[in-house]
Design an enzyme around this catalytic site. Structure first.
Site: not given
Ligand code: 16G
Ligand code: MG
Length: 554
Positions: A67, A288, A387, A389, A519, A522
């Site tokens: 992504s 996306d 979202e 974002n 938390p 990602t």
């Molecule tokens: C991922 C998620 C997104 C979320 C982001 C938060 C999908 C397809 N993507 O990119 O929805 O806003 O993680 O990231 O679900 P974070 O947990 O690092 O804040």
């Molecule tokens: Mg993406």
């Protein structure tokens, strides 16, 4: 499982040893890491996608992408038969598979899980997995690892659909399982024809020409830029100029893309003074996510951001208006009572939530991550989720759509060309345009464009729907992010104890103050969000809360 199958799995998995010391987690949206350590994980995700296909007797999907992450990273996520995200019930199994120490452990895990889930691995049932990948250089070899994973389950077929955006792959899985045409060409045909349909319903006096039908798109130097160039050639009534297509030497997600634009609120590369006042949009690295923006003046590097909340608000306003027209004068007892709902996360700007509530809409909050929003939206007849974002889409229930089609046919025979018939057509066209498998920057973009034309609105008019409250996001590195446990859609911290009270004590100091921590799903950090009536207030609140995080967890 017979001996042949066991020995195939043992032999093949031995070629993909797990890197020493590695720990993988399926996270918010699949596995993500430096591409160099991902082969074993992707191989094992291939096995998982095949098993899910066997269990459901349906086609599943697997996409190789990271992504908006940097180009040296990569990742893998699985599409369930619905076209949506992998069922959450299988995530612990995904984690266990990815972290199995060696081939024997892996085999043992598969045998136990198959038994528990009643999956027959006997080579007689067929499994089928559609594969796609983005443009990252590591994609090709990782795709090969996924194919070998799928082929390690006897009777499984890996179907390589080539380079695709993530939503394209999800769309294909959904289409295949519904018995519909599912090629990339079919995807483009569906989007362009339903867009044309919506554009044909623009009231005559509102049809625009010149720069008003021009949109400039930042393709994040990724797959989205490349694919949008294919799509735009099929569109009438909209001129798209794509920049950062990845062909001009720019680097994927570096100073470009929806994540950069939304978080930094600055002009992406290749955009500048020539674009002042233009309608601009950014995709993320796998297309996306979608955000719009305006370059306001020469002197400033900053942009005016039209984020996922505003896209949601535009969609909600339009759908509500069309429903209102459709129901006008209809006997309440005969009308289908469509439940229209919107879904946001705690990141939604407070001003957007106020706006949606003032429209009379039901607003629900869920934790961050498409899988949570999607699930909630699916409970409505028309569920709109976004979202901030830029991830989001609109879901239409089957029962509402069959009522709508019937109603449209009645109106066509009774009062062709009436406002009510047109409203029914607009809703039908919108339901065909939006990707109902998952949020899709392309279908989101086409719907936003068609709505703006239908309303005869400029991007400035759209932006003025409400004024965002100033906000600030920070991240804090901590020893163990799992020490933070939240509740109520991430708006309240329940662990460590005492921190929520301390956050509350800070927040009340600021007019319109609101703050939460969570938390990241990602990254190894705690995220802090704050908003207040002034930018100084939001900044100061965010910094105070970040300090609390350091104190409690440092
Ligand atoms: C991922 C998620 C997104 C979320 C982001 C938060 C999908 C397809 N993507 O990119 O929805 O806003 O993680 O990231 O679900 P974070 O947990 O690092 O804040
Ligand atoms: Mg993406």
């Amino acid at each position: 499982m017979d001996e042949d199958q066991k020995s195939i799995l043992l032999k093949a998995s031995a070629r993909f040893p797990i890197p020493p010391g590695a720990k993988f987690s399926y996270g918010t949206a699949g596995f993500r890491a430096d591409a160099l350590v991902l082969e074993s994980t992707v191989y094992r995700a291939g096995i998982l996608a095949a098993l899910r296909s066997l269990q459901t007797r349906s086609v599943t999907g697997l996409v190789i992408t990271a992504s908006h992450n940097k180009i040296s990273d990569n990742g893998v996520k699985i599409a369930d038969p619905s076209g949506g995200m992998l069922t959450q019930a299988w995530e612990p199994f995904a984690d266990a598979l990815a972290n199995a120490a060696d081939s024997n452990h892996l085999l043992q895990l598969i045998i136990e899980f198959a038994k528990k889930e009643g999956i027959l691995i006997d080579g007689h049932c067929r499994a089928e997995v559609l594969l796609g990948r983005d443009t990252r250089p590591s994609g090709e070899s990782l795709l090969e690892a996924a194919k070998q994973g799928i082929n390690s389950i006897v009777g499984s077929a890996a179907v390589d659909m080539g380079i695709l955006t993530t939503p394209q792959l999800h769309w294909m899985v959904r289409a295949r399982n519904k018995g519909l045409k599912a090629s990339e060409r079919d995807y483009f045909v569906q989007l362009s024809s339903s867009f044309r349909w919506l554009m044909n319903l623009v009231p005559g006096e509102r049809k625009v020409t010149g720069t008003d039908n021009k949109l400039v798109v930042d393709g994040a130097n990724g797959v989205g830029g490349e694919k949008l160039e294919c799509l735009m050639n099929r569109l009438d009534g909209l001129v798209i100029e794509v920049r950062n297509t990845g062909k001009g030497g720019g680097i994927l997600n570096e100073g470009v893309g929806a994540d950069y634009v939304q978080k930094e609120k600055v002009v992406p590369q290749e955009f500048g003074s020539n674009d002042i006042g233009m309608r601009c949009a950014s995709l993320d690295g796998d297309a996306d996510r979608l955000v719009y923006f305006i370059v306001p003046s020469v002197s400033s590097h900053n942009i005016v951001l039209v984020d996922g909340d505003k896209i949601l608000s535009l969609f909600a306003l339009f759908i509500k208006e069309q429903l209102g027209i459709l129901y006008k004068g209809v006997d309440e007892n005969n009308a289908y009572k469509a439940r229209l709902g919107v879904v946001q996360t705690a990141y939604a700007n407070g001003a957007s939530t106020d706006f949606l509530k003032e429209l009379g809409l039901e607003v629900v909050l869920t934790p961050t991550g498409v899988k949570f929003l999607h699930e909630k939206a699916a409970e409505c007849d028309i569920g709109i989720y976004f979202e901030a974002n830029g991830h989001g889409t609109i879901l239409f229930s089957d029962s509402f759509l069959s009522w709508l089609e019937k109603r449209h046919n009645e109106l066509s025979s009774m009062s062709e060309g009436s406002e009510q018939q047109k409203a029914a057509m607009r809703l039908l066209a919108a339901s065909k345009l939006v990707n109902q498998a998952v949020g899709d920057a392309f279908s989101g973009l086409l719907l936003a464009e068609a709505i703006l034309q239908n309303l005869s609105w400029s991007i400035n008019r759209w932006n003025e729907l409400y004024q965002d409250l100033p906000s600030r996001q920070l991240k804090v590195k901590v020893m163990d992010r799992t020490a933070v446990v939240t509740a109520n859609a991430e708006t309240v911290v329940v662990k460590p104890s005492g921190i929520q009270e301390a956050i509350n004590a800070e927040t009340v100091k600021y007019p319109r103050g609101r703050s939460f921590i969570r938390p990241s799903g990602t990254e190894d950090v705690i995220r802090v969000y704050a908003e207040a009536s002034t930018q100084e207030g939001a900044d100061s609140l965010a910094h105070s809360v970040a300090k609390l995080v350091e104190q409690f967890l440092g």
